[in-house]
Scaffold this active site. Structure first.
Site, PDB file in Angstrom:
ATOM      1  N   ILE A  33       0.857  -1.184   0.000  1.00  0.00           N
ATOM      2  CA  ILE A  33       0.000   0.000   0.000  1.00  0.00           C
ATOM      3  C   ILE A  33       0.897   1.240   0.000  1.00  0.00           C
ATOM      4  CG2 ILE A  33      -1.975  -1.089   1.152  1.00  0.00           C
ATOM      5  CD1 ILE A  33      -1.101   0.297   3.744  1.00  0.00           C
ATOM      6  N   PRO A  92       4.615   8.577   0.988  1.00  0.00           N
ATOM      7  CA  PRO A  92       4.494   8.100  -0.399  1.00  0.00           C
ATOM      8  C   PRO A  92       5.865   7.767  -1.017  1.00  0.00           C
ATOM      9  CG  PRO A  92       3.144  10.055  -0.057  1.00  0.00           C
ATOM     10  CD  PRO A  92       3.987   9.896   1.170  1.00  0.00           C
ATOM     11  N   SER A  93       5.827   6.882  -2.003  1.00  0.00           N
ATOM     12  CA  SER A  93       7.013   6.489  -2.787  1.00  0.00           C
ATOM     13  C   SER A  93       8.142   5.953  -1.921  1.00  0.00           C
ATOM     14  CB  SER A  93       7.534   7.672  -3.625  1.00  0.00           C
ATOM     15  OG  SER A  93       6.492   8.199  -4.409  1.00  0.00           O
ATOM     16  N   ARG A  94       7.779   5.389  -0.800  1.00  0.00           N
ATOM     17  CA  ARG A  94       8.763   4.771   0.121  1.00  0.00           C
ATOM     18  C   ARG A  94       9.779   5.771   0.678  1.00  0.00           C
ATOM     19  NH1 ARG A  94       4.934   1.740   0.195  1.00  0.00           N
ATOM     20  NH2 ARG A  94       5.081  -0.504  -0.133  1.00  0.00           N
ATOM     21  N   LEU A  95       9.421   7.055   0.610  1.00  0.00           N
ATOM     22  CA  LEU A  95      10.313   8.082   1.189  1.00  0.00           C
ATOM     23  C   LEU A  95       9.824   8.404   2.605  1.00  0.00           C
ATOM     24  CD1 LEU A  95      10.904  10.341  -1.946  1.00  0.00           C
ATOM     25  CD2 LEU A  95      12.335   8.531  -1.000  1.00  0.00           C
TER      26      LEU A  95
END
Ligand SMILES: Cc1cc2nc3c(=O)[nH]c(=O)nc-3n(C[C@H](O)[C@H](O)[C@H](O)COP(=O)(O)O)c2cc1C
Length: 211
Positions: A8, A188-191
């Site tokens: 997710i 978001p975006s694994r950041l």
């Protein structure tokens, strides 16, 4: 859906250094309260990792039963697998994962038994059934079958029909004194945001870690 495709995107919140208090206990307290208000099931469930004398780790879920500036307290069987490991190697890692809030907290610290008085106080606050359970179970030992447990339970229910149930000597609390905390907020975006507190030269130092 294949496991490899399960993921997710985390979007709920952020964690900035400007939001972070000087005192990590204060941030833990804020996040714990938010997890409680969000009505998560058992927000006090945490993973507790220990390491044996050969350096091999083991981990299991336990319930946090209190925290303050003295540390984080849980209760268990002193003669359990984890009890023997902590006796040999008194360091643990705790992890809380509050999925609905997209948050994780990691704590590393040293561990020691709480006082007998503190264990007694908590033991006697538990439901009678749990108090009897602590007497019944030789936690982490191999047992032949479940029937043995149930038989011993019935016997002890009769033994302890009235009056205060004594705390078994092999059962009590531990207190973890942290030397680091890490607060993780999914982004978001694994950041993701990761703020880490380490205790050095008698004070807490804050840094940001790469996700
Ligand atoms: C949600 C949850 C909460 C648990 N809470 C405790 C606890 O507070 N104390 C405890 O001794 N075991 C608790 N357990 C059981 C432990 O995970 C573990 O099975 C047990 O303590 C034996 O661990 P050990 O063999 O590594 O010593 C809990 C398990 C779950 C799933």
């Amino acid at each position: 859906m294949s496991i490899a495709q399960m993921r997710i995107e985390y979007r709920q919140a952020e964690l900035t250094q400007a939001d972070a208090p000087q005192d990590p206990y204060q941030l833990f307290s804020r996040w714990f309260e938010e997890a409680t208000l969000a009505e998560l099931p058992e927000p006090n469930a945490m993973n507790v990792a220990t390491v044996n004398a050969e350096g091999r780790p083991a981990a299991r879920t336990l319930l946090l039963k209190g925290f303050d500036h003295q540390g984080f307290v849980f209760f268990t069987n002193y003669a359990s697998h984890k009890g023997f490991e902590m006796a040999k190697n008194p360091f643990v890692a705790l992890t809380f994962y509050w999925a609905e809030l997209e948050r994780q907290v990691r704590i590393e610290g040293s561990v020691e038994k709480v006082s007998d008085a503190e264990s007694d106080e908590y033991f006697h606050s538990r439901p009678r059934g749990s108090q009897i359970g602590a007497h019944v179970s030789p936690q982490s030992q191999k047992i032949a079958n479940r029937a043995l447990l149930e038989k011993r339970h019935q016997e002890l229910v009769l033994t302890f029909q009235e009056g205060q149930i004594p705390r078994p000597e092999h059962w009590g609390g531990y207190r973890v004194t942290p030397f680091s905390f890490e607060f993780w907020q999914g982004r978001p975006s694994r950041l993701h945001d990761r703020l880490c507190y380490t205790f050095e030269q008698s004070d807490w130092h804050l840094s940001r870690l790469a996700p």
